[in-house]
Scaffold this active site. Structure first.
Site, PDB file in Angstrom:
ATOM      1  N   CYS A 196       0.811  -1.151   0.211  1.00  0.00           N
ATOM      2  CA  CYS A 196      -0.108  -0.115  -0.055  1.00  0.00           C
ATOM      3  C   CYS A 196       1.021   1.344   0.109  1.00  0.00           C
ATOM      4  O   CYS A 196       0.621   2.147  -0.586  1.00  0.00           O
ATOM      5  CB  CYS A 196      -0.862   0.128   1.167  1.00  0.00           C
TER       6      CYS A 196
ATOM      7  N   ARG B 252      -8.133  -4.555  -2.977  1.00  0.00           N
ATOM      8  CA  ARG B 252      -7.596  -3.555  -4.026  1.00  0.00           C
ATOM      9  C   ARG B 252      -8.492  -3.398  -5.046  1.00  0.00           C
ATOM     10  O   ARG B 252      -8.444  -3.878  -6.254  1.00  0.00           O
ATOM     11  CB  ARG B 252      -6.099  -3.600  -4.340  1.00  0.00           C
TER      12      ARG B 252
HETATM   13  C1  BEZ Z   1       0.635  -4.539   1.759  1.00  0.00           C
HETATM   14  O1  BEZ Z   1       1.851  -4.820   1.806  1.00  0.00           O
HETATM   15  O2  BEZ Z   1       0.321  -3.402   1.437  1.00  0.00           O
HETATM   16  C2  BEZ Z   1      -0.287  -5.664   2.253  1.00  0.00           C
HETATM   17  C3  BEZ Z   1      -0.001  -7.010   1.994  1.00  0.00           C
HETATM   18  C4  BEZ Z   1      -1.005  -7.987   2.235  1.00  0.00           C
HETATM   19  C5  BEZ Z   1      -1.890  -7.810   2.880  1.00  0.00           C
HETATM   20  C6  BEZ Z   1      -2.387  -6.507   3.272  1.00  0.00           C
HETATM   21  C7  BEZ Z   1      -1.343  -5.440   2.681  1.00  0.00           C
END
Ligand code: BEZ
Length: 235
Positions: free
Chosen positions: A51, A134
């Site tokens: 993110c 997402r």
């Molecule tokens: C992230 O790195 O944004 C992420 C990865 C796995 C689950 C939730 C967020």
């Protein structure tokens, strides 16, 4: 409710309305952005690496989206103070792929009740009960959903593709054309299929050097980058 079935918005639906608290103040959605394209996107959680890479990339491209009359609006099921702290950390500490001191100035919605995420089908229990996937909703200036893309938690989005989608939608509206696979501005666009035998014959006998027919139902024409950039705005 665990088994509650919530209809997910679809392409062609009006964007569900909501009021929200964001990092840029309160908003009425989509009314506050009437006349603009909106990219409403969710991310799973603040202070997570994928993110963070996405927010830095999106914020770095913000002027490109503004130039397309497109407003970015983010959402996660975190609270406002988490959002503020995360965006401050991004600006003050994170250097990634040459991006640094990145200021996220588009609104980031707090949705701790998950009301908005549920309304938009952003909670997909097979992936996670506690984090939004997402999701990306492309909403036109009249408030209609025009495209939707979903990605799982592990997959960072390609923001050049999100920009390409906005440009392709605007080009289709402005010129009444479709865009072929992997289209980018400057590539030929697809003209509507001939709808009578006479029109099909005319197409195949057409001598217009801007038009190429691969068969009667598959014709393209040239559309320059300048024409794409100067596309007349359809109200
Ligand atoms: C992230 O790195 O944004 C992420 C990865 C796995 C689950 C939730 C967020």
């Amino acid at each position: 409710m665990e088994n509650e079935i919530i209809a997910m918005p679809r392409i062609g639906d009006k964007a569900p309305e909501f009021e929200a608290i964001t990092t840029q103040g309160n908003i009425n959605f989509p009314g506050d952005y009437s006349g603009k394209w909106i990219i409403l996107f969710s991310h799973p959680a603040d202070f997570t690496p994928v993110c963070t890479s996405e927010f830095m990339t999106f914020a770095s491209m913000q002027n490109e989206f503004i130039a397309l009359n497109a407003q970015l609006v983010g959402l996660s099921i975190d609270g406002l103070y988490s959002h503020i702290a995360w965006l401050r950390t991004i600006k003050e500490k994170i250097v990634f792929k040459g991006m640094k001191n990145v200021d996220v100035t588009f609104p980031l919605i707090e949705d701790i009740t998950m009301d908005i995420a549920r309304k938009y089908g952003m909670i997909q229990p097979g992936e996670s009960n506690t984090k939004a996937v997402r999701a990306v909703f492309f909403i036109d200036p009249a408030g209609t959903i025009r495209a939707i893309i979903y990605y799982p938690l592990s997959l960072g989005r390609n923001f050049d593709e999100l920009k390409r989608v906005i440009i392709a939608l605007q080009t289709a509206d402005a010129y009444g054309v479709s865009t072929p696979a992997n289209w980018n501005p400057g590539d030929d666009v697809i003209v509507s299929t001939a709808s009578s035998c006479g029109a099909a014959k005319d197409r195949m006998e057409n001598k217009d050097e801007n038009v190429t027919c691969y068969d009667w139902f598959f014709c393209t024409k040239k559309l320059s980058v300048e024409q794409v950039k100067n596309a007349p705005v359809k109200k």
